[in-house]
Scaffold this motif. Sequence first.
Motif, PDB file in Angstrom:
ATOM      1  N   MET A   1       0.691  -1.185  -0.024  1.00 46.43           N
ATOM      2  CA  MET A   1      -0.062  -0.048   0.091  1.00 46.43           C
ATOM      3  C   MET A   1       0.958   1.097   0.167  1.00 46.43           C
ATOM      4  SD  MET A   1      -2.639   1.101   2.861  1.00 46.43           S
ATOM      5  CE  MET A   1      -3.836  -0.191   2.534  1.00 46.43           C
ATOM      6  N   HIS A   2       0.662   2.216  -0.772  1.00 46.56           N
ATOM      7  CA  HIS A   2       1.496   3.261  -0.922  1.00 46.56           C
ATOM      8  C   HIS A   2       0.571   4.526  -0.204  1.00 46.56           C
ATOM      9  CE1 HIS A   2       4.455   1.219  -3.101  1.00 46.56           C
ATOM     10  NE2 HIS A   2       3.540   0.979  -3.879  1.00 46.56           N
ATOM     11  N   PHE A   3       1.082   5.418   0.526  1.00 47.91           N
ATOM     12  CA  PHE A   3       0.473   6.502   0.657  1.00 47.91           C
ATOM     13  C   PHE A   3       0.940   7.405  -0.375  1.00 47.91           C
ATOM     14  CE2 PHE A   3      -0.009  10.163   3.698  1.00 47.91           C
ATOM     15  CZ  PHE A   3      -1.019   9.754   4.298  1.00 47.91           C
ATOM     16  N   ALA A   4       0.005   7.458  -1.062  1.00 48.49           N
ATOM     17  CA  ALA A   4       0.016   8.342  -2.141  1.00 48.49           C
ATOM     18  C   ALA A   4      -1.283   9.235  -2.479  1.00 48.49           C
ATOM     19  CB  ALA A   4       0.620   7.920  -3.635  1.00 48.49           C
ATOM     20  N   PHE A 129       0.664  -5.401   9.996  1.00 46.40           N
ATOM     21  CA  PHE A 129      -0.009  -4.039  10.394  1.00 46.40           C
ATOM     22  C   PHE A 129       0.681  -2.944   9.644  1.00 46.40           C
ATOM     23  CE2 PHE A 129      -0.729  -6.748  13.965  1.00 46.40           C
ATOM     24  CZ  PHE A 129      -1.856  -6.352  14.588  1.00 46.40           C
ATOM     25  N   MET A 130       0.088  -1.695   9.360  1.00 49.24           N
ATOM     26  CA  MET A 130       0.524  -0.708   8.602  1.00 49.24           C
ATOM     27  C   MET A 130       0.264   0.753   9.471  1.00 49.24           C
ATOM     28  SD  MET A 130       0.080   0.879   5.100  1.00 49.24           S
ATOM     29  CE  MET A 130      -1.371   1.768   6.034  1.00 49.24           C
ATOM     30  N   LYS A 131       1.347   1.682   9.309  1.00 53.70           N
ATOM     31  CA  LYS A 131       0.961   2.985   9.807  1.00 53.70           C
ATOM     32  C   LYS A 131       1.368   3.824   8.492  1.00 53.70           C
ATOM     33  CE  LYS A 131       2.407   6.498  12.951  1.00 53.70           C
ATOM     34  NZ  LYS A 131       3.359   7.048  14.356  1.00 53.70           N
ATOM     35  N   ALA A 132       0.822   4.743   8.119  1.00 52.43           N
ATOM     36  CA  ALA A 132       1.126   5.821   7.156  1.00 52.43           C
ATOM     37  C   ALA A 132       0.700   7.155   7.581  1.00 52.43           C
ATOM     38  CB  ALA A 132       0.527   5.321   5.987  1.00 52.43           C
ATOM     39  N   ASP A 133       1.747   8.210   7.482  1.00 57.13           N
ATOM     40  CA  ASP A 133       1.433   9.485   7.525  1.00 57.13           C
ATOM     41  C   ASP A 133       2.322  10.101   6.502  1.00 57.13           C
ATOM     42  OD1 ASP A 133       3.908   9.631   8.516  1.00 57.13           O
ATOM     43  OD2 ASP A 133       3.264   9.638  10.839  1.00 57.13           O
ATOM     44  N   ASN A 134       2.126  11.464   6.684  1.00 62.91           N
ATOM     45  CA  ASN A 134       2.921  12.244   5.603  1.00 62.91           C
ATOM     46  C   ASN A 134       4.567  12.039   5.810  1.00 62.91           C
ATOM     47  OD1 ASN A 134       3.134  13.883   8.074  1.00 62.91           O
ATOM     48  ND2 ASN A 134       3.182  15.517   6.967  1.00 62.91           N
ATOM     49  N   ALA A 136       6.221   8.848   6.976  1.00 63.27           N
ATOM     50  CA  ALA A 136       6.641   7.587   6.797  1.00 63.27           C
ATOM     51  C   ALA A 136       5.849   6.552   6.604  1.00 63.27           C
ATOM     52  CB  ALA A 136       7.690   7.262   8.035  1.00 63.27           C
ATOM     53  N   ILE A 137       6.139   5.544   6.054  1.00 64.01           N
ATOM     54  CA  ILE A 137       5.129   4.322   6.041  1.00 64.01           C
ATOM     55  C   ILE A 137       6.057   3.305   6.835  1.00 64.01           C
ATOM     56  CG2 ILE A 137       3.937   2.474   4.778  1.00 64.01           C
ATOM     57  CD1 ILE A 137       4.166   4.658   2.524  1.00 64.01           C
ATOM     58  N   THR A 138       5.202   2.616   7.755  1.00 65.49           N
ATOM     59  CA  THR A 138       5.708   1.635   8.786  1.00 65.49           C
ATOM     60  C   THR A 138       4.951   0.402   8.621  1.00 65.49           C
ATOM     61  OG1 THR A 138       6.833   3.152  10.234  1.00 65.49           O
ATOM     62  CG2 THR A 138       6.746   0.623  10.964  1.00 65.49           C
ATOM     63  N   ASP A 160       9.169  -9.005  12.058  1.00 67.88           N
ATOM     64  CA  ASP A 160      10.055  -8.035  11.342  1.00 67.88           C
ATOM     65  C   ASP A 160       9.254  -6.775  11.176  1.00 67.88           C
ATOM     66  OD1 ASP A 160      12.516  -6.982  10.231  1.00 67.88           O
ATOM     67  OD2 ASP A 160      12.338  -8.146   8.243  1.00 67.88           O
ATOM     68  N   PHE A 161       9.943  -5.796  10.855  1.00 68.55           N
ATOM     69  CA  PHE A 161       9.268  -4.663  10.412  1.00 68.55           C
ATOM     70  C   PHE A 161      10.262  -3.641   9.578  1.00 68.55           C
ATOM     71  CE2 PHE A 161      11.466  -3.405  14.069  1.00 68.55           C
ATOM     72  CZ  PHE A 161      11.859  -1.904  14.106  1.00 68.55           C
ATOM     73  N   GLU A 162       9.610  -2.811   9.016  1.00 69.03           N
ATOM     74  CA  GLU A 162      10.469  -1.739   8.035  1.00 69.03           C
ATOM     75  C   GLU A 162       9.786  -0.432   7.915  1.00 69.03           C
ATOM     76  OE1 GLU A 162      10.797  -3.913   4.326  1.00 69.03           O
ATOM     77  OE2 GLU A 162       8.745  -3.425   3.765  1.00 69.03           O
ATOM     78  N   THR A 163      10.513   0.592   7.558  1.00 68.34           N
ATOM     79  CA  THR A 163       9.972   1.899   7.537  1.00 68.34           C
ATOM     80  C   THR A 163      10.642   2.613   6.517  1.00 68.34           C
ATOM     81  OG1 THR A 163       9.703   2.002  10.165  1.00 68.34           O
ATOM     82  CG2 THR A 163       9.778   4.149   8.814  1.00 68.34           C
ATOM     83  N   GLU A 164       9.661   3.086   5.593  1.00 66.40           N
ATOM     84  CA  GLU A 164      10.024   3.712   4.323  1.00 66.40           C
ATOM     85  C   GLU A 164       9.607   5.287   4.642  1.00 66.40           C
ATOM     86  OE1 GLU A 164       8.579   4.293  -0.208  1.00 66.40           O
ATOM     87  OE2 GLU A 164       8.039   2.579   1.185  1.00 66.40           O
TER      88      GLU A 164
END
Length: 385
Positions: A1-4, A129-134, A136-138, A160-164
Motif C-alpha cells: 500500500m502506498h501513501f500517495a 500491520f501498517m501505519k502511514a502518515d506524511n 513515513a510508512i511503517t 520483522d518491520f520496515e520503515t520507508e
Amino acid sequence: MHFAKTCSILAAAAMVSSIALGGCAAKKTITSENAPNDIMKGLAEITSESSAEDVTSALAKVITKTAEAYNYQIGYSDTGEGNTLDLEDGSIKTVPMTSKSYDYRVTDDNSTVYEFLDQTVQDNHNVGFMKADNKAITTAYTNVEDGTPSDPSMTFKLEDFETEDQVTEYSADEIADVVKNTAMIPMFSYLGADLIISPTSNPDFYDYSLVQEGADYTFTFKIADVDKFNEYLDNYSKDTYNTERTDLLRDGSIIADEYTTERVEISMTMNEEGVISKITNSNYSKVKSSEDQTDDVYYDEDIRVFKAPGQLKDSIKNFFNELSDKKIKKGDTFTVSFEDSAEKESADSAKKTEANETENTNQEKSENSEANNKEQDNQKADNSK
C-alpha cells in the motif's frame, strides 16, 4: 500500500414461513421517481447510456456516505471460493481456491491511517500491520500467537518491520483526503474499479438495477452483451500484451482453444441512506482446451462492510508507539483489542457491579454473622443466670 494522493475513483432466496415471519417483503424496483433521496436517485439513473463520470460520481457518493457513517473506521470481511486455472505442469486444469480476509483501516485525526490485515489464500496465511502518515510508512510483519479477528483480542509475535521515509508537500487538507481515501479504497476495488472493463470506465458494457426489499436497497450491475464483452477482452490482450487471450501464459507455451467470460456480476446492499453493509462479486468463465475438455473458472466473493471495533485504533496506535520507542522488538509478543468501546464499557460496568454485589453480599454475611454471635452470647448469659 502506498501513501500517495488518490486522484481517480476508480437468486436464490431462502424460503421461510409467512406464518412465522408475518409475510415476506416484496422486491420493488427503484427509479428516479420513487427514489427516497439523492443518493438512491443517482444510482437509479445509471444505465448503459450513462457517462463514466456519472457512474463514478454516483458510486463515490455511496462510498463516501458509508465511510462517513463509520467515521472512517472501516472493517472489511471477505470470504471467497471458486475454481482457478492451474498451469504448473504445462497442461490446462482447474483447482479449487478459497480465501478469507479481514482488512481493518482506521484513521486518526485525519493525519494518520492504520491498517490490520489478516489474509488466508488456500494455505497461505499472512498477517500484518501498517501505519502511514506524511512522514513515513511503517509495515510490521507478524504471526498470530492466539485468537482470531472475531475474538475480543488477538496476540501476535513481531517477526520483522520496515520503515520507508517519505517527504510530501501536501497541505493538511490534502493529507486528510489521502488518509480518508486509503480507508475507502477497498470499496472502490470491490465495486469493480480494478476490472479491465469497469463500470466507471466502460459503463455501456453493463446492465444496471436498483431494487428495494424490506429495509435493504441492492444495486447490481452485470454483463449486458457477452459477445461484445469478450471481443473487448480479446482486443485488450492483443493491444496490451501483443498476444491472443487464449495464450494463457503469454509466452506461447500453453494455448487454449477458447476463453470466454460469461458472467461478471457485482451487487452492493445498503440501507436507505446509502450506507453499504454487503458487497457480492461473482464471475464465471469457460476455458476450452480440446474437443473433450472444457474447464469452469469462477470466483464468488461475499464481502461485509462494517464499522471497525472501537478499541482497535487505540490498540494499534499503542503498538506502533511502543515500536517507535523500542519497547517492542523482534520476537516480542503484543495484544490487540477487537472490542467495541461500548461493549468494553458495558463489560467493565458489569464486572464493577458484580464486584459491588459480591462485596455487599460478603458484608451482609459478616453483619449477620456478628448478629448471630451476639445473640448466642446473650442466650449463654441468660442461661447462666
